[in-house]
Design a protein around this motif. Structure first.
Motif, short mmCIF file in Angstrom:
data_model
loop_
_atom_site.label_atom_id
_atom_site.label_comp_id
_atom_site.label_asym_id
_atom_site.label_seq_id
_atom_site.Cartn_x
_atom_site.Cartn_y
_atom_site.Cartn_z
N SER A 167 0.83 -1.20 0.00
CA SER A 167 0.00 0.00 0.00
C SER A 167 0.87 1.26 0.00
CB SER A 167 -0.93 0.01 1.22
OG SER A 167 -1.87 -1.04 1.12
N ARG A 168 1.98 1.21 0.71
CA ARG A 168 2.90 2.35 0.69
C ARG A 168 3.48 2.54 -0.71
NH1 ARG A 168 2.38 6.20 3.69
NH2 ARG A 168 2.53 4.96 5.59
N SER A 171 0.84 4.15 -2.87
CA SER A 171 0.65 5.57 -2.56
C SER A 171 1.71 6.44 -3.21
CB SER A 171 0.66 5.78 -1.04
OG SER A 171 1.95 5.59 -0.49
N LYS A 180 -4.45 6.20 -4.56
CA LYS A 180 -3.26 6.54 -3.77
C LYS A 180 -3.65 7.03 -2.37
CE LYS A 180 0.05 8.80 -5.89
NZ LYS A 180 0.74 9.77 -6.77
N ARG A 181 -4.74 7.79 -2.28
CA ARG A 181 -5.18 8.26 -0.96
C ARG A 181 -5.63 7.09 -0.08
NH1 ARG A 181 -7.40 12.64 -3.99
NH2 ARG A 181 -9.39 11.54 -4.15
N ALA A 184 -2.59 5.15 1.03
CA ALA A 184 -1.85 5.85 2.10
C ALA A 184 -2.54 5.67 3.45
CB ALA A 184 -1.72 7.33 1.75
#
Length: 202
Positions: A167-168, A171, A180-181, A184
């Motif tokens: 997930s990082r 993002s 991406k939000r 994050a």
């Protein structure tokens, strides 16, 4: 008898020849710009063309199609732990985390629909890092007591670490701001969830 020397043409006479040659080169290159398989008068915008402003990219698709089954499978193990005869701190933590995963899964599936992707596990049968498999769930059902608690900690820790890592990455490298939000937020949540899990081991 003296040989007569040939005097070169003055530069002013060569200039018109150079301009003519340049014109011919430009004209011929301009005629060859139409691809051979496309008629000269065809509409170039009729076919799909890649765009840097596309809302979703292959990176977004890969992330969402991995995160959805990861969250779903981990949620099943957490739900099992919340009703299991586990140590109270673990059961309470699993209950809260299972609820977070249900909320997260609803957001992931909503984004999956917006991207036009099927809600299917494309990684089913794959031994993916951080993925709680059906075999893991079957094993958990056969465990009791401290063995069950230790297995849940092990599997959920791997899930939190890997899902936070991917997930990082999304993002930072994804194309859709919406994806991406969400990535994050999930990555930040995973860091906090890992801290809580570590405190249970103390």
């Amino acid at each position: 008898m003296k040989r007569r020397l040939v005097t070169p043409l003055p530069a002013l006479l060569l200039l018109p020849l150079l301009f003519l040659l340049l014109f011919l080169l430009l004209f011929l290159s301009g005629c060859s710009t139409t691809p051979p398989d496309r008629p000269a008068g065809s509409d170039r915008s009729s076919g799909p063309a890649p765009s840097s402003s596309a809302p979703f990219t292959a990176t977004d698709s890969g992330w969402i199609q991995l995160m959805t089954p990861m969250s779903e499978q981990a949620g099943q193990l957490l739900a099992m732990a919340s009703t299991h005869e586990s140590a109270p701190p673990l059961a309470s933590w699993a209950t809260a985390l299972a609820k977070e995963h249900r909320t997260e899964l609803a957001q992931l599936r909503q984004l999956l629909r917006r991207m036009g992707l099927p809600d299917t596990n494309v990684h089913e049968g794959h031994d993916m890092p951080g993925m709680v498999t059906d075999a893991d769930l079957d094993r958990a059902r056969r465990l009791t007591g401290a063995d069950f608690d230790g297995f849940v900690r092990q599997e959920i820790r791997a899930h939190l670490e890997q899902s936070g890592r991917v997930s990082r990455s999304e993002s930072r490298a994804g194309g859709s701001q919406e994806a991406k939000r969400l990535a994050a937020r999930i990555a930040d949540s995973r860091a906090e969830q890992l801290k809580t899990l570590s405190s249970l081991d103390e």
